[in-house]
Design an enzyme around this catalytic site. Structure first.
Site, PDB file in Angstrom:
ATOM      1  N   SER A   1       1.194  -1.131  -0.320  1.00  0.00           N
ATOM      2  CA  SER A   1      -0.643   0.158   0.115  1.00  0.00           C
ATOM      3  C   SER A   1       0.447   1.552   0.105  1.00  0.00           C
ATOM      4  O   SER A   1       1.665   1.089   0.933  1.00  0.00           O
ATOM      5  CB  SER A   1      -0.971  -0.366   1.078  1.00  0.00           C
ATOM      6  OG  SER A   1      -1.431   1.401   1.701  1.00  0.00           O
TER       7      SER A   1
ATOM      8  N   TYR B   1     -12.297  13.857  -1.461  1.00  0.00           N
ATOM      9  CA  TYR B   1     -11.270  13.787  -2.340  1.00  0.00           C
ATOM     10  C   TYR B   1     -10.401  15.242  -2.950  1.00  0.00           C
ATOM     11  O   TYR B   1      -9.446  14.730  -3.275  1.00  0.00           O
ATOM     12  CB  TYR B   1     -12.055  12.893  -3.216  1.00  0.00           C
ATOM     13  CG  TYR B   1     -11.515  12.315  -4.727  1.00  0.00           C
ATOM     14  CD1 TYR B   1     -10.346  11.209  -5.110  1.00  0.00           C
ATOM     15  CD2 TYR B   1     -11.666  13.553  -5.627  1.00  0.00           C
ATOM     16  CE1 TYR B   1     -10.165  11.199  -5.728  1.00  0.00           C
ATOM     17  CE2 TYR B   1     -11.259  12.909  -6.982  1.00  0.00           C
ATOM     18  CZ  TYR B   1     -10.731  11.556  -7.202  1.00  0.00           C
ATOM     19  OH  TYR B   1      -9.854  11.606  -8.110  1.00  0.00           O
TER      20      TYR B   1
ATOM     21  N   LYS C   1      -6.924  16.128  -3.365  1.00  0.00           N
ATOM     22  CA  LYS C   1      -6.426  16.546  -4.319  1.00  0.00           C
ATOM     23  C   LYS C   1      -5.736  17.381  -5.147  1.00  0.00           C
ATOM     24  O   LYS C   1      -4.661  17.271  -5.690  1.00  0.00           O
ATOM     25  CB  LYS C   1      -7.682  15.783  -5.352  1.00  0.00           C
ATOM     26  CG  LYS C   1      -7.641  14.583  -5.518  1.00  0.00           C
ATOM     27  CD  LYS C   1      -6.993  13.759  -6.314  1.00  0.00           C
ATOM     28  CE  LYS C   1      -7.039  12.518  -7.031  1.00  0.00           C
ATOM     29  NZ  LYS C   1      -5.315  11.247  -6.586  1.00  0.00           N
TER      30      LYS C   1
ATOM     31  N   ALA D   1     -11.315   9.566 -17.774  1.00  0.00           N
ATOM     32  CA  ALA D   1     -10.840   8.836 -17.883  1.00  0.00           C
ATOM     33  C   ALA D   1     -11.919   7.506 -17.468  1.00  0.00           C
ATOM     34  O   ALA D   1     -12.576   7.341 -16.227  1.00  0.00           O
ATOM     35  CB  ALA D   1      -9.378   7.624 -17.911  1.00  0.00           C
TER      36      ALA D   1
HETATM   37  P1  NAI Z   1      -8.001   3.077 -10.640  1.00  0.00           P
HETATM   38  O1  NAI Z   1      -8.997   2.297  -9.294  1.00  0.00           O
HETATM   39  O2  NAI Z   1      -8.538   2.009 -11.889  1.00  0.00           O
HETATM   40  O3  NAI Z   1      -6.949   2.883 -10.355  1.00  0.00           O
HETATM   41  C1  NAI Z   1      -6.683   3.106  -8.968  1.00  0.00           C
HETATM   42  C2  NAI Z   1      -5.998   2.006  -8.572  1.00  0.00           C
HETATM   43  O4  NAI Z   1      -5.178   2.153  -7.469  1.00  0.00           O
HETATM   44  C3  NAI Z   1      -6.785   0.705  -8.029  1.00  0.00           C
HETATM   45  O5  NAI Z   1      -5.714  -0.539  -9.035  1.00  0.00           O
HETATM   46  C4  NAI Z   1      -6.275   0.579  -7.109  1.00  0.00           C
HETATM   47  O6  NAI Z   1      -6.223  -1.249  -6.733  1.00  0.00           O
HETATM   48  C5  NAI Z   1      -4.935   1.230  -6.589  1.00  0.00           C
HETATM   49  N1  NAI Z   1      -4.856   1.424  -4.629  1.00  0.00           N
HETATM   50  C6  NAI Z   1      -5.808   1.943  -4.189  1.00  0.00           C
HETATM   51  N2  NAI Z   1      -5.548   2.145  -3.492  1.00  0.00           N
HETATM   52  C7  NAI Z   1      -4.052   1.773  -3.018  1.00  0.00           C
HETATM   53  C8  NAI Z   1      -2.619   1.911  -2.295  1.00  0.00           C
HETATM   54  N3  NAI Z   1      -3.371   1.941  -0.959  1.00  0.00           N
HETATM   55  N4  NAI Z   1      -1.557   1.297  -2.478  1.00  0.00           N
HETATM   56  C9  NAI Z   1      -1.641   0.867  -3.804  1.00  0.00           C
HETATM   57  N5  NAI Z   1      -2.112   0.691  -4.603  1.00  0.00           N
HETATM   58  C10 NAI Z   1      -3.680   1.276  -4.741  1.00  0.00           C
HETATM   59  O7  NAI Z   1      -8.888   4.299 -10.847  1.00  0.00           O
HETATM   60  P2  NAI Z   1      -7.981   5.161 -12.265  1.00  0.00           P
HETATM   61  O8  NAI Z   1      -9.614   5.981 -12.503  1.00  0.00           O
HETATM   62  O9  NAI Z   1      -7.757   4.526 -12.884  1.00  0.00           O
HETATM   63  O10 NAI Z   1      -7.839   6.242 -10.629  1.00  0.00           O
HETATM   64  C11 NAI Z   1      -5.996   6.547 -11.346  1.00  0.00           C
HETATM   65  C12 NAI Z   1      -5.857   7.934  -9.881  1.00  0.00           C
HETATM   66  O11 NAI Z   1      -6.758   9.072 -10.961  1.00  0.00           O
HETATM   67  C13 NAI Z   1      -6.419   8.364  -8.938  1.00  0.00           C
HETATM   68  O12 NAI Z   1      -5.418   8.733  -8.260  1.00  0.00           O
HETATM   69  C14 NAI Z   1      -7.726   9.083  -9.215  1.00  0.00           C
HETATM   70  O13 NAI Z   1      -8.266   9.530  -8.090  1.00  0.00           O
HETATM   71  C15 NAI Z   1      -7.680   9.739 -10.376  1.00  0.00           C
HETATM   72  N6  NAI Z   1      -8.229  10.067 -11.091  1.00  0.00           N
HETATM   73  C16 NAI Z   1      -9.056   9.369 -11.624  1.00  0.00           C
HETATM   74  C17 NAI Z   1      -9.790  10.203 -12.504  1.00  0.00           C
HETATM   75  C18 NAI Z   1     -10.744   9.296 -13.697  1.00  0.00           C
HETATM   76  O14 NAI Z   1     -11.630   9.676 -14.456  1.00  0.00           O
HETATM   77  N7  NAI Z   1     -10.297   7.668 -14.237  1.00  0.00           N
HETATM   78  C19 NAI Z   1     -10.225  11.332 -12.835  1.00  0.00           C
HETATM   79  C20 NAI Z   1      -9.145  12.441 -11.664  1.00  0.00           C
HETATM   80  C21 NAI Z   1      -8.417  11.913 -10.984  1.00  0.00           C
END
Ligand code: NAI
Length: 303
Positions: A74, A166, A170, A198
């Site tokens: 983590s 959040y 951020k 995304a």
């Molecule tokens: P996602 O849920 O597909 O990917 C996030 C990953 O982080 C997951 O695979 C999860 O298992 C992992 N994770 C969570 N807690 C963790 C920890 N403590 N240690 C290690 N890994 C951990 O979501 P997504 O959308 O790909 O998110 C990626 C980043 O982009 C995040 O920081 C999210 O907040 C940010 N984000 C995404 C947006 C979107 O439109 N998808 C918009 C704005 C920000």
């Protein structure tokens, strides 16, 4: 133009078991980077853990001829975050690139938000980014080279209902990178922030179905890869990206108004000049807090 490559570069990507992180990992690995695919593998709200997502991405990279190692720690604890970075050192001898991407959601309106929902978001996003950056920075400083990309959100920059926790984390990350960039300047360490859009498991519940297909994580990856590259000389910048859209976002300060500080400045004077105070026409960006302070001091009317 010469192809941007990552041969001999080692990249750690947190939360790379799915969504955006996976897209970054596949792109960097396809261009020669040795990648640490970190992912705790919990649910979208941060409970549980599972080695499968990180391992699957490693398998994908290897099947395509790339080099990758999985890590399941983590980001949210100092010891485990150090272990993520150490995995890069133990596996490939160094770390050149860090993408702070791991994230979860605990959306609730302010009054319904449990203290634990607030703390959990802070610990994964803000603490996690701090811990991984601090651990990686030590090696980057030593080798006078590093590229750090951290992940903010429009919810932080502009606000979003139900995302007080959040949004705070951020915007905190964007602020953190501004200072990391300054501390890294002497060591060729660049620190930038991505503001992605995304269709992933984090956004499946809030995005209309037809939009999700149009905003694949892969659309964000090119600009993140560029920010991770040796060719990138930008630092302390924020970039929005999603669905083919790319743009820089910035904090600007308007020219404002300067009153004679040797006389009383009343509340009514503020109200009377509100249009001028509010205006960001001819707004200015500052490279540092010191530059902003200098600009304010030079405007002061203390006569
Ligand atoms: P996602 O849920 O597909 O990917 C996030 C990953 O982080 C997951 O695979 C999860 O298992 C992992 N994770 C969570 N807690 C963790 C920890 N403590 N240690 C290690 N890994 C951990 O979501 P997504 O959308 O790909 O998110 C990626 C980043 O982009 C995040 O920081 C999210 O907040 C940010 N984000 C995404 C947006 C979107 O439109 N998808 C918009 C704005 C920000």
């Amino acid at each position: 133009m010469k192809e941007i490559r990552f041969d001999d570069k080692v990249a750690v990507i947190t939360g790379a078991g799915g969504g955006l992180g996976r897209a970054y990992a596949l792109l960097l690995a396809s261009r020669g980077a040795k990648v640490i695919v970190n992912d705790l593998g919990g649910t979208f709200d941060g409970s549980g853990s599972d080695a499968t997502p990180a391992q699957q991405v490693v398998n994908e990279i290897k099947a395509a001829g790339g080099k990758a190692v999985a890590n399941y720690d983590s980001v949210a604890e100092w010891e485990s975050a150090q272990n993520i970075i150490k995995t890069a050192i133990d596996s490939f001898g160094k770390i050149d690139v860090l993408i702070n991407n791991a994230g979860i959601l605990r959306d609730k309106s302010l009054l319904k938000m449990e203290i634990d929902d607030y703390r959990k978001i802070m610990s994964v996003h803000l603490d996690g980014t701090f811990f991984c950056t601090k651990a990686a920075f030590a090696y980057m400083k030593e080798q006078t080279y590093g590229r750090i990309v951290s992940t903010a959100s429009a919810a932080g920059l502009y606000g979003n209902f139900g995302q007080v926790n959040y949004g705070a984390a951020k915007m905190g990350i964007a602020g953190m990178m501004n200072s990391v960039a300054q501390e890294g300047a002497r060591y060729n360490i660049k620190a930038n922030t991505i503001v992605p859009t995304a269709g992933t498991r984090l956004t499946f519940t809030v995005m209309p179905e037809d939009v999700i297909g149009k905003v694949k994580p892969g659309y964000v990856a090119p600009i993140v890869a560029w920010l991770c590259s040796e060719q990138c000389h930008e630092t302390a910048k924020m970039y929005s990206a999603g669905g083919g859209y790319f743009s820089r976002a910035a904090v600007v300060e308007g020219p404002g108004v300067v009153f004679d500080a040797s006389k009383d400045i009343t509340v009514e004077m503020i109200v009377e000049h509100l249009d001028q105070i509010n205006s960001i026409e001819e707004g200015q960006e500052f490279a540092s807090a010191m530059e902003q302070a200098g600009a304010v001091i030079s405007k002061m009317n203390m006569s």
